[in-house]
Design a protein around this motif. Structure first.
Motif, PDB file in Angstrom:
ATOM      1  N   LYS A   1       2.093   6.752  -1.285  1.00 40.94           N
ATOM      2  CA  LYS A   1       1.176   6.064  -0.529  1.00 40.94           C
ATOM      3  C   LYS A   1      -0.316   5.911  -1.467  1.00 40.94           C
ATOM      4  O   LYS A   1      -0.640   6.920  -2.406  1.00 40.94           O
TER       5      LYS A   1
ATOM      6  N   GLN B   1       0.841  -1.341  -0.053  1.00 43.04           N
ATOM      7  CA  GLN B   1      -0.038   0.152  -0.050  1.00 43.04           C
ATOM      8  C   GLN B   1       1.051   1.221  -0.286  1.00 43.04           C
ATOM      9  O   GLN B   1       0.684   2.075  -0.719  1.00 43.04           O
ATOM     10  N   ASP B   2       1.988   1.307   0.813  1.00 47.47           N
ATOM     11  CA  ASP B   2       2.491   2.541   1.077  1.00 47.47           C
ATOM     12  C   ASP B   2       4.234   1.910   1.012  1.00 47.47           C
ATOM     13  O   ASP B   2       4.508   0.964   1.454  1.00 47.47           O
TER      14      ASP B   2
ATOM     15  N   GLU C   1       8.311   9.073  -1.393  1.00 52.72           N
ATOM     16  CA  GLU C   1       7.331   8.267  -0.853  1.00 52.72           C
ATOM     17  C   GLU C   1       6.214   7.903  -1.371  1.00 52.72           C
ATOM     18  O   GLU C   1       5.347   9.082  -2.097  1.00 52.72           O
TER      19      GLU C   1
ATOM     20  N   SER D   1       8.608   3.272  -0.086  1.00 55.07           N
ATOM     21  CA  SER D   1       9.598   4.635  -0.173  1.00 55.07           C
ATOM     22  C   SER D   1      10.699   4.056  -0.709  1.00 55.07           C
ATOM     23  O   SER D   1      11.133   2.598  -0.594  1.00 55.07           O
TER      24      SER D   1
END
Length: 319
Positions: free
Chosen positions: A103, A84-85, A101, A87
């Motif tokens: 998201k 999902q997220d 990043e 970096s």
């Protein structure tokens, strides 16, 4: 009524994807010909392109080469489970280290082909690169072995334009979607033709709203009645062969402006309104959607999808 009231040109749209089928024939010497029907996405990108693998594009159009990146893609999103997220960091050839990043906002899933052997997560994501924020799409593609859980219907027959058009329709100014001649792209343009072809498929489960198209005869009448349009087109031709010292882009912009500000002849307005009232007796109380349709668009050699806007809420004869 002015053309600028019917059509709105937009410059913000640069990308468009259309799901459909690609059909063809595979020929191998010494082998039997095989027909193919492939589920596919048709990808349209136009305007100034800034997408280049291995580079970072700056707002001024400058491309900076990426020299190093720590994104461990082979080990990211294993087992059809994209993160999902996440970096990562990368370095560009100007010596700068940058941090990104990602998201996820939402992530619809798509399956390709009748056997669902291809699975796509089309993630809409928020991106932050060293404080510079934006929005984008992150596509994650996987091989899928679970198969299709529902019965897949057979492909529809390929819709074709009419081979013969009667003289009356060839000279018509308007054609309804349900008229055979309206399925001719040389008469009503690509988008109008497609609506007419889809109308042939109308059923209880698939309904195409009623409507009509203006034919090339209306455009020709409008062009013949506006000398400025002929003059501007002549300028474009002269610029193209370098007999007139003017930038081509400027000449084209002037032509667009001349078209948008030119007034429609009364007989054109009456023809449009007559066609509307024949289909919709209470046409004056109905809000219409008006869409562009041009000869040569959306064919094998050219696609103009997404470059024009549909104008909604057009109501009344004077609108």
């Amino acid at each position: 009524m002015r053309l600028s009231e019917l059509f709105h040109f937009s410059t913000h749209q640069t990308h468009y994807e259309q799901q459909g089928e690609m059909r063809g024939i595979v020929k191998v010497e010494g082998k039997e010909e095989r027909s193919l029907i492939l589920k596919s996405f048709r990808d349209h990108t136009f305007g100034t392109l800034t997408l280049r693998l291995g580079y970072m594009s700056l707002p001024n159009g400058v491309m900076i080469k990426v020299t190093d990146c720590d994104l461990d893609l082979p080990n990211l999103g294993l087992n059809r489970n994209p993160p999902q997220d996440y970096s990562f960091n990368f370095t560009t050839n100007d010596g700068k280290n940058r941090h990104v990043e990602i998201k996820t906002r939402y992530s619809p899933e798509y399956y390709h082909h009748d056997d669902w052997r291809s699975m796509v997560f089309e993630k809409v994501v928020d991106v932050n690169c060293d404080g510079v924020k934006g929005t984008g799409i992150a596509e994650w593609l996987y091989r899928c072995d679970t198969g299709c859980p529902v019965e897949v219907g057979s492909s529809v027959d390929q819709l074709k334009e009419p081979d013969v058009i009667c003289e009356t329709d060839l000279s018509a100014w308007t054609l309804r979607f349900d008229q055979s001649a309206c399925s001719s792209s040389s008469l009503v343009g690509g988008k109008g033709c497609q609506l007419a072809l889809l109308t042939q498929m109308t059923s209880e489960d698939f309904i195409v709203p009623k409507g009509f198209c203006l034919t090339v005869n209306v455009f020709q009448h409008h062009y013949n009645g506006n000398q400025e349009l002929a003059d501007k087109l002549n300028e474009i031709q002269q610029v193209s062969i370098e007999t007139l010292g003017k930038p081509l882009e400027m000449a084209c912009d002037e032509m667009v402006e001349a078209v948008l500000t030119s007034s429609m002849a009364n007989e054109t307005v009456e023809a449009i309104w007559k066609a509307a009232e024949e289909i919709f007796p209470a046409a004056n109380d109905i809000a219409f959607a008006v869409r562009s349709s041009a000869i040569g668009e959306d064919g094998a050699d050219l696609s103009s999808a997404g470059q024009m806007d549909t104008i909604l809420g057009v109501k009344g004869k004077q609108s």
